[in-house]
Design an enzyme around this catalytic site. Sequence first.
Site, PDB file in Angstrom:
ATOM      1  CG  HIS A  42      -1.904  -1.272   0.553  1.00 21.76           C
ATOM      2  ND1 HIS A  42      -3.068  -1.342   2.130  1.00 21.76           N
ATOM      3  CD2 HIS A  42      -2.364  -2.075   0.524  1.00 21.76           C
ATOM      4  CE1 HIS A  42      -3.729  -2.204   1.650  1.00 21.76           C
ATOM      5  NE2 HIS A  42      -3.368  -2.913   0.696  1.00 21.76           N
ATOM      6  CD  GLU A  44      -1.670   3.971   3.681  1.00 19.11           C
ATOM      7  OE1 GLU A  44      -3.011   3.952   4.186  1.00 19.11           O
ATOM      8  OE2 GLU A  44      -1.624   3.108   2.658  1.00 19.11           O
ATOM      9  CB  ALA A 145     -21.420  11.383 -28.983  1.00 17.78           C
ATOM     10  CG  ASP A 191     -23.300   1.963 -33.090  1.00 18.10           C
ATOM     11  OD1 ASP A 191     -24.490   2.452 -34.140  1.00 18.10           O
ATOM     12  OD2 ASP A 191     -24.043   3.021 -32.473  1.00 18.10           O
TER      13      ASP A 191
END
Length: 372
Positions: A42, A44, A145, A191
């Site tokens: 991590h 830290e 869009a 599409d």
Amino acid sequence: MRRALALGKRGDPSPNPRVGAVVVRDGQQVAEGFHQAAGQPHAEAVALERAAATAQGSTLYVTLEPCNHFGRTPPCTAAILNAGVKRVVVGTRDPAPHAPGALQVLESAGIAVETGVLELECFELLRGFPWRMLLGRPRVTLKAAISLDGCMATATGASKWLTGPRARREAHALRAAADALVTGAGTLRCDDPELSVRAVRGRHPQLVVIAGSEPLPVNAKAWQPLQRRRRSLLLLPETTIAPENARDFTVWAVGSGPPAAQLKRMLERLANEEGVNDILVEAGPRLTAAFFEAGLVDRLCLFLAPVLLGAADGQRFFALHSPPVLSDALRLASAKVRRLGPDILIEGFLPGSLAAVGRPERMQPSALHRLS
């Protein structure tokens, strides 16, 4: 803390949250780190290891409350105690159910603790992690869009390219930030999009296709980057026969019931079984409306192109029941407007979303009963 935020954005540790950390001693930054990937140390721990002996008597700035449990890595509270840190400054508290107790452990050991520094920015760094922790489902971003008259395509279904290069680059950045991309089979048929990340650097999101009752196209462009994706899922209604190319997918049956219940089960399963924090929905009007009607859209990213299409109703963005009065209309919270070349991006959170509830410390289950 701003430096820690910038560092946190470099990581891609999903399903873990993004975190950055900075070690300061005598007014000088001596080390820094971020959580690079799941299973790795991590932020830290990275920063303190780099600081070595200079961490003694230092201040640790970290965007998220340190962990206090054993997982794939040891607890960060132990690393902080062992390093001799005298003060810890935290951006936002950890929304995970197992998180409480870390700050009390530090304070009991005589370490000064301060929280809430750049809290909103640090909360936003977590992306969909709080949604998965508190609601048991990913954060849902819906991207579309449209033209100035609210159309997604012409009357014949043509939609490439409605927006310009800068807007498309931003759309690819949204894909790269998502853990999974959800679309419908109708979008693949009409599409034939690739649905990959190309205009920016980043990983391809997991592909989730809601198949419906009609067969899937065998040679769709979206299948081409399959080998580069983490995993691809095909969601089928109980009455649908899996298509021939379903062997390339992991197939889930979405079960029976209304669409809202099916979508909610899908999101819960993605969160619980796949560790998905964020999904991006790129779909046609029907699936888009289903997500809205189910109350499952948290964030809207709407690209507005300066064109007029005048298409039939079937090609419009989507249809919802109109409110009787304007005050009942859905209004985006924390709305932002950006210009991307000739296009405009409007983004914001839907009413009732976690980000619209209020400050992160208010985001407890008791305050979220109406959202679950």
